[in-house]
Design a protein around this motif. Sequence first.
Motif, PDB file in Angstrom:
ATOM      1  N   LYS A  48       0.832  -1.214   0.000  1.00  0.00           N
ATOM      2  CA  LYS A  48       0.000   0.000   0.000  1.00  0.00           C
ATOM      3  C   LYS A  48       0.862   1.257   0.000  1.00  0.00           C
ATOM      4  N   MET A  71      -6.115  -0.405  -2.536  1.00  0.00           N
ATOM      5  CA  MET A  71      -5.557   0.116  -1.287  1.00  0.00           C
ATOM      6  C   MET A  71      -6.229  -0.498  -0.056  1.00  0.00           C
ATOM      7  N   GLY A  74      -4.542  -4.491   0.016  1.00  0.00           N
ATOM      8  CA  GLY A  74      -3.099  -4.354   0.095  1.00  0.00           C
ATOM      9  C   GLY A  74      -2.261  -5.482  -0.465  1.00  0.00           C
TER      10      GLY A  74
END
Length: 118
Positions: A48, A71, A74
């Motif tokens: 991330k 995001m 991850g």
Amino acid sequence: MSVNLESLVEEALSDLKAKDVTKLEVGHFTDVMDYIYIATGTSHRHVKSLGDNVATEAKHAGFQPLGVEGMEKGDWVLVDLGDIVVHCMDQETRDFYDLERLWSEPPVDTSAEEDEYE
């Protein structure tokens, strides 16, 4: 001062110690993008952070990312910069999807097969 987007991506990945960074030229396979960067992070947090750093550095240099995906989880963060798409992945995800192999093989021409069925 003009900033080269390729150099920016490479530096943003290097700054956060991305592992095994690979640059693939894919413009001859698709007109959607010219290059794909693939980088490995050592943890979901690292993946991330890599994606976030690429997007942030691009914005600071005047390149607005078209999108940032992944995001939340991850394991795979994609940063779409138009001509360049950056894939930040954990090792397990990178091994499973094997984008290097996928984007190194020429596309299969199925037009001859379609003619057979007409």
